[in-house]
Every structure is written in structure tokens, then in C-alpha cells.
Design an enzyme around this catalytic site. Sequence first.
Site, short mmCIF file in Angstrom:
data_model
loop_
_atom_site.label_atom_id
_atom_site.label_comp_id
_atom_site.label_asym_id
_atom_site.label_seq_id
_atom_site.Cartn_x
_atom_site.Cartn_y
_atom_site.Cartn_z
N ASP A 110 0.83 -1.21 0.00
CA ASP A 110 0.00 0.00 0.00
C ASP A 110 0.86 1.26 0.00
O ASP A 110 0.57 2.23 -0.69
CB ASP A 110 -0.93 -0.02 1.21
CG ASP A 110 -1.72 -1.31 1.29
OD1 ASP A 110 -2.43 -1.62 0.33
OD2 ASP A 110 -1.61 -2.01 2.31
N HIS B 34 -4.65 -3.62 6.15
CA HIS B 34 -4.42 -3.82 4.72
C HIS B 34 -5.76 -4.23 4.10
O HIS B 34 -6.05 -5.39 3.88
CB HIS B 34 -3.36 -4.90 4.48
CG HIS B 34 -3.21 -5.24 3.02
ND1 HIS B 34 -2.82 -4.33 2.07
CD2 HIS B 34 -3.41 -6.41 2.35
CE1 HIS B 34 -2.78 -4.91 0.88
NE2 HIS B 34 -3.15 -6.18 1.03
#
Length: 333
Positions: free
Chosen positions: A159, A187
Site C-alpha cells: 500500500d 491492509h
Amino acid sequence: MAEPIRVVVTGAAGQIAYSLLYQLAKGDVFGEKQPLSLHLLDIEPMMGVLNGVVMELQDCALPLLREVIPTADPAVGFKDVDAAFLVGAMPRKEGMERKDLLAANVKIFKAQGQALDQHAKKTVKVLVVGNPANTNSLICSKYAPSIPPANFSAMTRLDQNRAQAQIANRLGVPVNNVNKVTIWGNHSSTQFPDVANATVVTANGETKSVADAINDQAWLNGDFISTVQKRGAAVIAARKLSSAMSAAKAAADHMKDWWNGSPEGSWVSMAVFSDGSYNTPAGVMYSFPVRCSKGQWEIVQGLNLDEFARGKLDLTSKELLEERDEALAVCQD
């Protein structure tokens, strides 16, 4: 040459491992002078495919690779390992909710935690990649009580890399010109990619805050965040398969910084055990800005969070608490 270290990769016949194993064996993660033995763990039906992966590793003729051990036996796979990449999990497919993944995968990580507890070195560094990664890492640690909780983490580096790339593309600069991007929380689509403290070296060589360089707060609070949050789903929609090459690169980045130290003057994003920093719930795996040194991590303290950011952190905290409770219930069934 140093003594070889032992590194296990689970789901070793899968797509992410296929990209990751070469990076490990070439020295990109543990160093160009660090030999290693690779333990490749997968389920019995994948052993034929795994043997093909072993042949390819042999055919790469990599000087650091001293031994390759393919196995379906966790006792062999986790024996005396120094580092573990827990990649193997049921993959997310198009249209699948994260909760569908949770029930299927949490039992896998309970069993792997037990195997690590029995067979791995107590100093092992365990990186969980398989989703839902934060909660899988929490469960894995719970069932490996002889290994310190700080030795477990989950990957939010993908990410972070995605967020840095979005900023770099927007500004037309190399991605390494962007610094101090932070991923907070899970996540998942509730994660918060935060550039409030991020800086960028612009095309003319000037160092600026990302906010000033972009000069579009609506984009930073809107499309930028949603693009990073939903990037995994966008890749699945395009490839009909989940992220593999980028996930492998992020796993390598994560372990490299944890093992060798994060870049001086910066930080990286890792999901680690929350101690309650930034009013997050203690006892979940939460992504923070961290600095790594000598194999240890510490949460960066003292960053200011505005009301917008606080709301985002609280939202992802709520999801992590719900996931934790669901996972613990599954484990007790």
C-alpha cells in the site's frame, strides 16, 4: 562468506512466491554476501508444481543459494528458520468479501503459528502476506507464544508503494523522490494512506511537502485515497488474478528494511502490534510509520493527526477489532 540463514516461503508454488524467490536467492533482501537455504512449503497437491520451481531456482545458478528444501510438512518447512514469509493463503477472487477469506484462512495461520512455535528459531522474523494479513498475523502470533510478539508483522508496504507511485506519477518525478508516506491501520479498503508528513523532491530539485507540491487537497482526500484503497480490487478486475509481482516486491522491501534497517531520515509502513499509540486499539496488528534498526522496529511518535485523519484511523480500528473477534471465534470452533 557468512553462515547461511534459513528462510521459509509458504505457498511456494504460487504466483507471489514465483516473483519473490528470485529476489531472495539473488541477495536483494538479506544482502549480496549472505548465503541462504530456502525452505519451500506448500500443500501436497502442489508438490509437482513446486518441483518445477526448484528446477528453475537451480537453473538460475545463483551463488548465494546453498540449498532448496521443497516440502509439504510444516515440521520440515519451519525447522530452524531465521525468517518466514507467510504467503500461502486462499487467494481473494473477484467479488469475494474479506470476511469470506477470514474464515478460510485463519485456521491456516493458527496451524502455522503452532508449527513456528515448535520448530522455528525463537528469533525468527515472521512476515504475513496472505490476506487478511493483519488478522492472520495476530492469530499466528497468538499460537506461537514462545516467539516474541514483536517478531510478527503484516505487510502494508504494498500500500505504501502504491501510494508513493500515485504521488510520483501525479508530479512526474521518480518514485524515490517521494518520502514519508504512511499507511495507517488495516491492509484493506479501510486503510488510510496519509501524506500529511510526506515530502517530495520536485522536478526542479526543490524539496516540498507533498500537499504543497500537489496543491489539490480535494484529490489528496478523495481520489488518491480511494485509488490506493481499491488498487488490489482493480488489479483483480484487470488480471483476473490478485497482485503478485508488486506484492512480492513489497514483501522483499518490508523484510529488507526490517532485517537491515530502514532508510536514514525516513520511515516505512508496517503492521505491528499496537501498543495504543495514536489512540489505536492495543492488541491488534495495526499499520504504523516505523523505523527499523538492528532487526528491531519502533513506532514513530509525535505526528500530528487532524480531524480528517483521526476519523480514518478510527474507521480502520473498528474493522480490525471486528476481524480480531471473528478470527478468535473461528479458532475456538
